[in-house]
Design a protein around this motif. Structure first.
Motif, PDB file in Angstrom:
ATOM      1  N   ARG A 157       5.803  -5.953   7.658  1.00 35.55           N
ATOM      2  CA  ARG A 157       6.254  -7.110   8.445  1.00 35.55           C
ATOM      3  C   ARG A 157       7.695  -7.484   8.060  1.00 35.55           C
ATOM      4  N   TYR A 158       7.977  -7.460   6.752  1.00 42.19           N
ATOM      5  CA  TYR A 158       9.357  -7.781   6.323  1.00 42.19           C
ATOM      6  C   TYR A 158      10.306  -6.657   6.758  1.00 42.19           C
ATOM      7  N   GLY A 159       9.835  -5.398   6.589  1.00 39.44           N
ATOM      8  CA  GLY A 159      10.673  -4.245   6.952  1.00 39.44           C
ATOM      9  C   GLY A 159      11.044  -4.287   8.431  1.00 39.44           C
ATOM     10  N   PRO A 207       2.699 -19.792  -4.221  1.00 38.82           N
ATOM     11  CA  PRO A 207       2.086 -18.482  -3.957  1.00 38.82           C
ATOM     12  C   PRO A 207       2.330 -18.033  -2.518  1.00 38.82           C
ATOM     13  N   GLY A 208       2.408 -16.717  -2.329  1.00 38.35           N
ATOM     14  CA  GLY A 208       2.715 -16.179  -1.000  1.00 38.35           C
ATOM     15  C   GLY A 208       4.010 -16.783  -0.521  1.00 38.35           C
ATOM     16  N   ALA A 209       5.000 -16.793  -1.402  1.00 35.30           N
ATOM     17  CA  ALA A 209       6.220 -17.595  -1.197  1.00 35.30           C
ATOM     18  C   ALA A 209       7.151 -17.019  -0.144  1.00 35.30           C
ATOM     19  N   ILE A 263       5.245 -16.314  -6.397  1.00 38.35           N
ATOM     20  CA  ILE A 263       4.532 -15.036  -6.451  1.00 38.35           C
ATOM     21  C   ILE A 263       4.322 -14.556  -5.028  1.00 38.35           C
ATOM     22  N   ASP A 264       4.515 -13.262  -4.846  1.00 40.32           N
ATOM     23  CA  ASP A 264       4.243 -12.651  -3.546  1.00 40.32           C
ATOM     24  C   ASP A 264       3.779 -11.218  -3.793  1.00 40.32           C
ATOM     25  N   LEU A 265       2.961 -10.722  -2.872  1.00 34.92           N
ATOM     26  CA  LEU A 265       2.439  -9.358  -2.993  1.00 34.92           C
ATOM     27  C   LEU A 265       3.559  -8.332  -2.999  1.00 34.92           C
ATOM     28  N   THR A 266       4.637  -8.657  -2.301  1.00 37.57           N
ATOM     29  CA  THR A 266       5.741  -7.692  -2.173  1.00 37.57           C
ATOM     30  C   THR A 266       7.067  -8.341  -2.565  1.00 37.57           C
ATOM     31  N   GLY A 313       3.086  -9.619  -7.220  1.00 40.36           N
ATOM     32  CA  GLY A 313       1.695  -9.301  -7.556  1.00 40.36           C
ATOM     33  C   GLY A 313       0.746 -10.106  -6.699  1.00 40.36           C
ATOM     34  N   ASP A 314      -0.524  -9.912  -7.009  1.00 40.82           N
ATOM     35  CA  ASP A 314      -1.588 -10.547  -6.239  1.00 40.82           C
ATOM     36  C   ASP A 314      -1.887 -11.921  -6.830  1.00 40.82           C
ATOM     37  N   PHE A 315      -1.794 -12.927  -6.002  1.00 36.91           N
ATOM     38  CA  PHE A 315      -2.108 -14.299  -6.424  1.00 36.91           C
ATOM     39  C   PHE A 315      -3.463 -14.353  -7.147  1.00 36.91           C
ATOM     40  N   PHE A 316      -4.447 -13.603  -6.629  1.00 38.97           N
ATOM     41  CA  PHE A 316      -5.796 -13.702  -7.190  1.00 38.97           C
ATOM     42  C   PHE A 316      -5.895 -13.108  -8.596  1.00 38.97           C
ATOM     43  N   GLU A 336       1.637 -25.275  -1.247  1.00 41.12           N
ATOM     44  CA  GLU A 336       1.048 -24.447  -0.180  1.00 41.12           C
ATOM     45  C   GLU A 336       1.909 -24.521   1.075  1.00 41.12           C
ATOM     46  N   GLN A 337       2.318 -23.334   1.541  1.00 43.49           N
ATOM     47  CA  GLN A 337       3.126 -23.273   2.766  1.00 43.49           C
ATOM     48  C   GLN A 337       2.831 -21.922   3.428  1.00 43.49           C
ATOM     49  N   THR A 338       2.014 -21.939   4.466  1.00 45.80           N
ATOM     50  CA  THR A 338       1.608 -20.732   5.212  1.00 45.80           C
ATOM     51  C   THR A 338       1.180 -19.558   4.324  1.00 45.80           C
ATOM     52  N   PHE A 339       0.485 -19.874   3.227  1.00 46.69           N
ATOM     53  CA  PHE A 339      -0.137 -18.827   2.428  1.00 46.69           C
ATOM     54  C   PHE A 339      -1.635 -18.779   2.751  1.00 46.69           C
TER      55      PHE A 339
END
Ligand SMILES: C[S@@+](CC[C@H](N)C(=O)[O-])C[C@H]1O[C@@H](n2cnc3c(N)ncnc32)[C@H](O)[C@@H]1O
Length: 260
Positions: free
Chosen positions: A11-13, A45-47, A67-70, A92-95, A106-109
């Motif tokens: 999605r970012y790419g 998270p999912g920033a 933190i973000d997965l990518t 990394g993975d938030f979980f 929290e913002q669209t995570f």
């Protein structure tokens, strides 16, 4: 659907980032503006491109972590804000993340996650907050989509998930959303209760293993007594961990000192 790191990286790419506001979300900016303690440990998270982190950093908050997965969106953050501490950019993975925070934003995570993970999201938020710490931000109050992000939902769906961990949770209509989201957002304020000291992970793991294998367990209580039985359920009530034995007895985990 596959919501792996590869999905978000693509999605970012492809620059398919319709969620990206190009600046801090107005409700979160207003929240940050009224904070006075610049030492607060914050997590986003999912920033994504992390405009709220940049905003807080520029306002003098020195313990802002994202933190973000990518790392794809962090390239943009680093270009905009080169002095943002690189050790506060967590890929990394938030979980799987470990830590203790005063405030999580929290913002669209939440709406980006598979709804099957919502229980785990709430539990993980509770774990990552220190007692008294707060989860704040915006949640959609809108059906949106059921088969791809942003996944929708309503206050009535979120309340039963949040209440057991955050008994005093509030979700009020957001009065300062950006125009395209006006009337469709809730302002979430969830404080982890102060009164409960969670048990050590090792002890919790023993309870969990005993519950799964149905092995009888002998509990030593803080008041000196002992109780024996098979654990039927591990659950959260009023922000505290509890277990229920097959016999029906319910015990708050912080009243238990050991198990064999
Ligand atoms: C819809 S975007 C929102 C980004 C940002 N909060 C914003 O509003 O611009 C969701 C973000 O969550 C990240 N994400 C998804 N699952 C994640 C997980 N398990 N752990 C950490 N980040 C995750 C994605 O990589 C993506 O950057």
């Amino acid at each position: 659907m596959d919501l792996s790191r590869a999905f978000w990286e693509q999605r970012y790419g492809d620059n398919e980032t319709g969620w990206d506001l190009g600046g801090p979300s107005t409700p979160l900016r207003a929240y940050i503006d009224q904070l006075t303690d610049r030492e607060l440990r914050m997590l986003i998270p999912g920033a994504g491109r992390a405009y709220e982190a940049e905003y807080a950093h520029r306002a003098g908050f020195r313990n802002v972590h994202v933190i973000d997965l990518t790392d794809a969106p962090f390239v943009d953050l680093k270009a905009r804000c080169p002095d943002f501490p690189s050790d506060h950019l967590i890929v990394g993975d938030f979980f799987a993340h470990e830590g203790s925070y005063d405030v999580i934003l929290e913002q669209t995570f939440f709406c980006a996650l598979d709804p099957a993970l919502r229980d785990r999201y709430v539990r993980k938020m509770w774990e990552l907050l220190r007692p008294g710490g707060k989860l704040v931000g915006v949640l959609f109050n809108d059906a949106l989509f059921a088969d791809h992000p942003p996944f929708g939902g309503f206050k009535a769906d979120y309340e039963p998930l949040l209440k057991p961990y955050f008994p005093a949770v509030s979700m009020e209509p957001c009065h300062n959303s950006i125009a395209p989201r006006a009337g469709r957002e809730l302002w979430l304020h969830a404080q982890r209760p102060l009164s409960y000291s969670p048990v050590a992970c090792a002890l919790y793991d023993r309870f969990e293993a005993a519950a799964v294998t149905r092995r009888p367990i002998k509990l030593s209580m803080i008041d000196g007594g002992t109780v024996e039985g098979i654990i039927d359920d591990l659950f959260i009530r009023d922000g505290a961990d509890w277990l229920r034995l097959k016999s029906g007895g319910e015990y708050r985990l912080d009243a238990i000192s050991g198990a064999e």
